[in-house]
Design a protein around this motif. Sequence first.
Motif, short mmCIF file in Angstrom:
data_model
loop_
_atom_site.label_atom_id
_atom_site.label_comp_id
_atom_site.label_asym_id
_atom_site.label_seq_id
_atom_site.Cartn_x
_atom_site.Cartn_y
_atom_site.Cartn_z
N VAL A 94 0.81 -1.22 0.00
CA VAL A 94 0.00 0.00 0.00
C VAL A 94 0.84 1.28 0.00
O VAL A 94 0.29 2.37 -0.04
CB VAL A 94 -0.97 0.02 1.21
N SER A 95 2.16 1.17 0.04
CA SER A 95 3.00 2.36 0.22
C SER A 95 2.90 3.37 -0.92
O SER A 95 2.86 4.55 -0.70
CB SER A 95 4.46 1.96 0.44
N GLY A 96 2.85 2.94 -2.16
CA GLY A 96 2.85 3.89 -3.27
C GLY A 96 1.46 4.19 -3.82
O GLY A 96 1.32 4.91 -4.81
N LYS A 97 0.43 3.70 -3.19
CA LYS A 97 -0.92 3.84 -3.73
C LYS A 97 -1.71 4.88 -2.94
O LYS A 97 -1.54 5.03 -1.75
CB LYS A 97 -1.65 2.49 -3.68
N GLU A 98 -2.57 5.58 -3.66
CA GLU A 98 -3.46 6.55 -3.04
C GLU A 98 -4.77 5.84 -2.70
O GLU A 98 -5.70 5.79 -3.50
CB GLU A 98 -3.73 7.73 -3.99
N LEU A 99 -4.85 5.29 -1.50
CA LEU A 99 -6.04 4.55 -1.05
C LEU A 99 -6.62 5.22 0.19
O LEU A 99 -5.89 5.80 0.99
CB LEU A 99 -5.67 3.10 -0.71
N PRO A 100 -7.94 5.13 0.36
CA PRO A 100 -8.52 5.62 1.62
C PRO A 100 -7.95 4.82 2.81
O PRO A 100 -7.50 3.68 2.66
CB PRO A 100 -10.02 5.35 1.47
N LYS A 101 -7.99 5.44 3.96
CA LYS A 101 -7.38 4.84 5.14
C LYS A 101 -7.99 3.48 5.48
O LYS A 101 -7.27 2.54 5.83
CB LYS A 101 -7.53 5.79 6.34
N ARG A 104 -6.62 0.89 3.07
CA ARG A 104 -5.22 0.58 3.39
C ARG A 104 -5.12 -0.36 4.58
O ARG A 104 -4.39 -1.35 4.56
CB ARG A 104 -4.45 1.86 3.73
#
Length: 196
Positions: A94-101, A104
């Motif tokens: 999940v480090s490089g992705k723009e995901l909701p908290k 993640r």
Amino acid sequence: MSENNEYKGFRSLLSSRSKEPELDANAPFAGAGIFGYDPRVLQQVQREDQYILPEGQAHKRGRFEMAFTQIGGGCLSGGILGGTLGMRSGMQYVSGKELPKSVRNTQILNHVTKMAAEKGQAFGIIALMYSIFGVVVECRYSPLSQFENDDLNSVTAGTLTGLLFKCTGGLRSSLIGGGVGLGIAGLARLVYRELK
């Protein structure tokens, strides 16, 4: 109600003036209630461990007794290792992705759960196989029996465990697994001897 009457009501049960009946050692216990035991028997039980052993022999835990702690320890250590590796791989995922908290956290938790279950099961199976081989090797009637030599029993059980665990990968993989099992069991016995 008069004082001489036998029934004095509920308060007489709680008062400190009520006499406790004297116990006759030979009389059967009438207050067993629903459990059906005499609590006086528990006072006679000795608090130390009792074993039936041949005369002059000290108690030593056998392989079968130690198997339960080995299997449980294998499952727990595998679960801890797998959870740690799962946390690391989940964080990398999940480090490089723009995901909701919440997404993640769910992804990380999925990685932790999956890896912990996989490693815990694998370590538990290895410990189970090691324990089974250890009991068989220690058995007096086994052709592999070296029951007087704990070091040889452990190394044999470790080698057989490695051979069997990796046997689905072919002969070469099985031999490598046997060598790894031999090395780990030998190292474990050296550490055990040093700590003893």
